[in-house]
Motif scaffolding. Structure first.
Motif, PDB file in Angstrom:
ATOM      1  N   ALA A  54       0.831  -1.203   0.000  1.00  0.00           N
ATOM      2  CA  ALA A  54       0.000   0.000   0.000  1.00  0.00           C
ATOM      3  C   ALA A  54       0.866   1.254   0.000  1.00  0.00           C
ATOM      4  N   TRP A  55       1.957   1.232   0.767  1.00  0.00           N
ATOM      5  CA  TRP A  55       2.857   2.385   0.802  1.00  0.00           C
ATOM      6  C   TRP A  55       3.507   2.620  -0.564  1.00  0.00           C
ATOM      7  N   HIS A  56       3.959   1.551  -1.190  1.00  0.00           N
ATOM      8  CA  HIS A  56       4.592   1.684  -2.505  1.00  0.00           C
ATOM      9  C   HIS A  56       3.613   2.240  -3.538  1.00  0.00           C
ATOM     10  N   ARG A  57       2.381   1.725  -3.556  1.00  0.00           N
ATOM     11  CA  ARG A  57       1.391   2.206  -4.522  1.00  0.00           C
ATOM     12  C   ARG A  57       0.991   3.654  -4.228  1.00  0.00           C
ATOM     13  N   MET A  58       0.872   4.008  -2.966  1.00  0.00           N
ATOM     14  CA  MET A  58       0.496   5.372  -2.607  1.00  0.00           C
ATOM     15  C   MET A  58       1.556   6.371  -3.065  1.00  0.00           C
ATOM     16  N   ARG A  59       2.824   6.055  -2.848  1.00  0.00           N
ATOM     17  CA  ARG A  59       3.887   6.959  -3.265  1.00  0.00           C
ATOM     18  C   ARG A  59       3.959   7.079  -4.779  1.00  0.00           C
ATOM     19  N   ALA A  60       3.746   5.972  -5.492  1.00  0.00           N
ATOM     20  CA  ALA A  60       3.781   6.024  -6.961  1.00  0.00           C
ATOM     21  C   ALA A  60       2.660   6.894  -7.506  1.00  0.00           C
ATOM     22  N   GLN A  61       1.474   6.795  -6.923  1.00  0.00           N
ATOM     23  CA  GLN A  61       0.359   7.605  -7.387  1.00  0.00           C
ATOM     24  C   GLN A  61       0.564   9.076  -7.063  1.00  0.00           C
ATOM     25  N   GLN A  62       1.156   9.379  -5.932  1.00  0.00           N
ATOM     26  CA  GLN A  62       1.421  10.762  -5.585  1.00  0.00           C
ATOM     27  C   GLN A  62       2.457  11.375  -6.512  1.00  0.00           C
ATOM     28  N   ARG A  63       3.496  10.628  -6.865  1.00  0.00           N
ATOM     29  CA  ARG A  63       4.503  11.141  -7.796  1.00  0.00           C
ATOM     30  C   ARG A  63       3.902  11.391  -9.173  1.00  0.00           C
ATOM     31  N   ALA A  64       2.931  10.580  -9.569  1.00  0.00           N
ATOM     32  CA  ALA A  64       2.287  10.745 -10.875  1.00  0.00           C
ATOM     33  C   ALA A  64       1.181  11.793 -10.850  1.00  0.00           C
ATOM     34  N   GLY A  65       0.926  12.396  -9.694  1.00  0.00           N
ATOM     35  CA  GLY A  65      -0.120  13.402  -9.602  1.00  0.00           C
ATOM     36  C   GLY A  65      -1.518  12.834  -9.645  1.00  0.00           C
ATOM     37  N   GLY A  69      -6.252   7.813  -2.735  1.00  0.00           N
ATOM     38  CA  GLY A  69      -7.144   7.524  -1.618  1.00  0.00           C
ATOM     39  C   GLY A  69      -7.252   6.046  -1.302  1.00  0.00           C
ATOM     40  N   GLY A  70      -7.372   5.183  -2.330  1.00  0.00           N
ATOM     41  CA  GLY A  70      -7.500   3.748  -2.095  1.00  0.00           C
ATOM     42  C   GLY A  70      -6.262   3.160  -1.455  1.00  0.00           C
ATOM     43  N   ALA A  71      -5.095   3.492  -1.983  1.00  0.00           N
ATOM     44  CA  ALA A  71      -3.851   2.975  -1.410  1.00  0.00           C
ATOM     45  C   ALA A  71      -3.648   3.494   0.008  1.00  0.00           C
ATOM     46  N   ARG A  72      -4.013   4.745   0.249  1.00  0.00           N
ATOM     47  CA  ARG A  72      -3.872   5.304   1.601  1.00  0.00           C
ATOM     48  C   ARG A  72      -4.793   4.585   2.586  1.00  0.00           C
ATOM     49  N   LEU A  73      -5.996   4.218   2.145  1.00  0.00           N
ATOM     50  CA  LEU A  73      -6.926   3.506   3.015  1.00  0.00           C
ATOM     51  C   LEU A  73      -6.347   2.159   3.448  1.00  0.00           C
ATOM     52  N   TRP A  74      -5.814   1.393   2.498  1.00  0.00           N
ATOM     53  CA  TRP A  74      -5.271   0.079   2.837  1.00  0.00           C
ATOM     54  C   TRP A  74      -3.979   0.200   3.638  1.00  0.00           C
ATOM     55  N   PHE A  75      -3.232   1.251   3.441  1.00  0.00           N
ATOM     56  CA  PHE A  75      -2.055   1.474   4.273  1.00  0.00           C
ATOM     57  C   PHE A  75      -2.465   1.713   5.729  1.00  0.00           C
ATOM     58  N   LEU A  76      -3.519   2.501   5.938  1.00  0.00           N
ATOM     59  CA  LEU A  76      -3.989   2.754   7.300  1.00  0.00           C
ATOM     60  C   LEU A  76      -4.572   1.494   7.942  1.00  0.00           C
ATOM     61  N   VAL A  77      -5.250   0.661   7.144  1.00  0.00           N
ATOM     62  CA  VAL A  77      -5.793  -0.600   7.683  1.00  0.00           C
ATOM     63  C   VAL A  77      -4.662  -1.507   8.160  1.00  0.00           C
ATOM     64  N   ALA A  78      -3.618  -1.677   7.323  1.00  0.00           N
ATOM     65  CA  ALA A  78      -2.491  -2.524   7.713  1.00  0.00           C
ATOM     66  C   ALA A  78      -1.734  -1.925   8.889  1.00  0.00           C
ATOM     67  N   LEU A  79      -1.594  -0.599   8.908  1.00  0.00           N
ATOM     68  CA  LEU A  79      -0.902   0.037  10.025  1.00  0.00           C
ATOM     69  C   LEU A  79      -1.678  -0.151  11.327  1.00  0.00           C
TER      70      LEU A  79
END
Length: 219
Positions: A54-65, A69-79
């Motif tokens: 989830a962290w890897h996908r979230m950072r990739a989407q942020q770099r691409a502009g 939201g979806g990746a951030r949600l699953w990152f928070l669930v795992a955290l």
């Protein structure tokens, strides 16, 4: 170089220690909730993998502009799952008498993790925004050699010469100043035998260059 390697080594050691502690806490909680054998070891792997993915996908989407939201949600669930296991095994929970709701949460985690991992894996791949190509402009290039802009056309040939500025019109001088101009002109003619130069007379009177035509009109 050695200082950089030392910092990298310290980060790796810290990450390994923290990961091992979190892994052990998740294993202990899963075992206490009734997940014995290899299943208790699979729970921390599942949580940590979902967290990293989830962290890897979230950072990739942020770099691409793109929205993450979806990746951030699953990152928070795992955290939350990892942090909750660490807190629960810190003496706040009796691992010999785990409540029923926690057993339900632990038993339902594989389905949640599988669903989240599937969504992350099937999200469209992100591509970074292409940067605008750099355009170099040679300052020595003639303007006529540059390509025209859209909707703009250059003239066939540049103008050969710029038109000379129009001479300043003569301005009427006060009578006292006219007398002074004529007196200086007469003095110059008597001394040199030549007519006075309007610029010289104008300069002796302290007048600006734009008054040369006015002075010449009274010589």
């Amino acid at each position: 170089m050695r200082a950089h390697l030392a910092r990298v080594d310290a980060v790796i050691v810290q990450a390994v220690i923290a990961g091992a502690l979190s892994f052990a806490h998740l294993h202990d909680l899963a075992a206490a909730a009734g997940q014995g054998g290899w299943k208790a070891w699979a729970y921390p792997v599942s949580v940590d993998l979902l967290l990293v993915a989830a962290w890897h996908r979230m950072r990739a989407q942020q770099r691409a502009g793109q929205p993450a939201g979806g990746a951030r949600l699953w990152f928070l669930v795992a955290l939350a799952a990892s942090l909750g296991a660490n807190v629960a095994t810190a003496g706040l929970l009796d691992l010999d008498h785990v409540p029923a709701w926690l057993r339900v949460v632990v038993a339902g985690w594989p389905a949640v993790a599988f669903f989240g991992g599937t969504l992350l894996a099937h999200e469209p791949r992100t591509t970074e925004k292409p940067s605008a190509p750099a355009v170099s402009l040679d300052l020595d290039t003639e303007p006529s050699a540059l390509p025209p802009l859209v909707g703009e056309s250059h003239p066939a040939s540049p103008p050969e010469a710029a038109s000379a500025p129009a001479p300043a019109a003569a301005v009427a001088l006060p009578p006292a100043l006219v007398d002074r101009v004529q007196a200086l002109a007469a003095e110059h003619r008597a001394t040199t035998g030549q007519p006075a130069d309007p610029d010289v007379v104008r300069a002796r009177l302290g007048l600006p260059p734009s008054m040369t035509a006015s002075v010449a009109a009274h010589l």
